[in-house]
Design an enzyme around this catalytic site. Structure first.
Site, PDB file in Angstrom:
ATOM      1  N   GLY A 112     -11.716 -40.740  18.143  1.00 55.44           N
ATOM      2  CA  GLY A 112     -10.696 -40.958  17.113  1.00 55.44           C
ATOM      3  C   GLY A 112      -9.429 -41.562  17.689  1.00 55.44           C
TER       4      GLY A 112
ATOM      5  N   ASP B 277     -19.176 -44.260  15.077  1.00 49.96           N
ATOM      6  CA  ASP B 277     -18.802 -43.080  14.308  1.00 49.96           C
ATOM      7  C   ASP B 277     -19.404 -41.860  15.001  1.00 49.96           C
ATOM      8  OD1 ASP B 277     -18.630 -41.011  12.341  1.00 49.96           O
ATOM      9  OD2 ASP B 277     -18.627 -42.500  10.738  1.00 49.96           O
TER      10      ASP B 277
ATOM     11  N   TYR C 169     -12.032 -27.731   4.948  1.00 48.90           N
ATOM     12  CA  TYR C 169     -11.338 -28.222   6.137  1.00 48.90           C
ATOM     13  C   TYR C 169     -10.948 -27.065   7.050  1.00 48.90           C
ATOM     14  CZ  TYR C 169      -7.741 -30.211   9.125  1.00 48.90           C
ATOM     15  OH  TYR C 169      -6.992 -30.586  10.214  1.00 48.90           O
TER      16      TYR C 169
ATOM     17  N   VAL D 206       1.602 -32.850  11.264  1.00 46.27           N
ATOM     18  CA  VAL D 206       1.877 -34.025  12.096  1.00 46.27           C
ATOM     19  C   VAL D 206       1.879 -35.245  11.176  1.00 46.27           C
ATOM     20  CG1 VAL D 206       1.174 -35.376  14.099  1.00 46.27           C
ATOM     21  CG2 VAL D 206       0.641 -32.924  13.998  1.00 46.27           C
TER      22      VAL D 206
ATOM     23  N   THR E  54       1.012 -38.466  10.391  1.00 47.48           N
ATOM     24  CA  THR E  54       0.117 -39.554  10.764  1.00 47.48           C
ATOM     25  C   THR E  54      -0.540 -40.063   9.477  1.00 47.48           C
ATOM     26  OG1 THR E  54      -1.794 -38.101  11.068  1.00 47.48           O
ATOM     27  CG2 THR E  54      -0.364 -38.440  12.988  1.00 47.48           C
TER      28      THR E  54
END
Length: 251
Positions: free
Chosen positions: A8, A59, A152, A185, A187
């Site tokens: 990533g 991926d 998540y 964060v 991003t």
């Protein structure tokens, strides 16, 4: 020269981490799906830091491509000192019983199975060479579930469990294992979560100063730079005005 492998790596924490290790003379193996962005980073690191960079554009959900790429690393990149399992994402804020099973699968396959695939392929290299450090990017979200984020949260709780279990499996080796658990964060993370709704994503960081990818990269490099006999097992990083995954003071 030491080598770091970052998944990533094309944006956010991954990109900032690649920058930090490049600044400190590491050889870089960079993985992500965005070939154009990876290529731009390679050119930047070569130009500004004279870095040796290998791009692995696949991926992490694709086990076949991951296996092929890691099995055929060039000789100068075969000895991996640090693995940063950073690839991950969140999709949506739906209730668990109302969300998309396809989106759930993407999160589970990326955040858990992708991490496990790369770990399974890289750690035997570390064991054979007699050194290495696995740094898994978890989240404060893995501490407890919250509404609209249970899947998540479950994936990041799994990162914690996989890290702790791996550390136990490797305790008779020199291999170190660390979990880094960031809070909010700023991003592209929220933009993906809200499926491209940039206005909604921006609201997540409104009214306080959130962390940056560079802040997390500093901590990743810090734990990687500890003396060989020192294993920092877990580090949790929050913005000053964040007290938990959901508790944030906004002005």
């Amino acid at each position: 020269m030491k080598t770091v492998f970052i998944t990533g790596a094309s944006s956010g924490i991954g990109e900032a981490t690649a920058e930090k290790f490049a600044q400190n003379g590491y050889r870089l193996i960079l993985n992500a799906r965005n070939v154009e962005k990876l290529t731009a980073l390679k050119e930047h690191f070569k130009r500004d830091y004279n870095s040796d960079v290998l791009l692995l554009p696949f991926d992490v959900r694709d086990r076949e491509k991951a296996t092929e790429a890691i099995s055929n690393l060039p000789s100068e990149f075969k000895h991996i000192d640090v693995l940063v399992n950073n690839a991950g994402l969140v999709l949506g804020v739906d209730k668990e019983h109302e969300g998309s099973l396809d989106e759930y699968s993407v999160m589970l396959d990326t955040n858990i199975k992708g991490l496990l695939t790369i770990t399974r392929l890289v750690v035997p290299i570390m064991v054979e060479q007699g050194y290495g450090h696995v740094i898994n990017i978890g989240s404060v979200a893995g501490n407890a579930a919250y509404p609209g984020g249970s899947v998540y949260c479950a994936t990041k709780a799994a990162v914690k469990a996989l890290s702790d279990g791996l550390r136990m499996d490797l305790y008779n080796t020199p291999i170190r294992v660390t979990t880094v658990k960031p809070g909010l964060v700023e991003t592209n993370f929220s933009n993906i979560r809200f499926r491209g709704d940039k206005v909604r994503a921006k609201q997540v960081y409104a009214g306080f100063k959130p962390l940056t990818g560079a802040d997390i990269a500093e901590s990743i490099y810090f734990v990687a730079s500890a003396p060989a006999h020192v294993q920092i097992t877990e580090i949790e990083i929050l913005a000053t005005h964040q007290a938990s995954a959901q508790m944030v003071f906004r002005q």
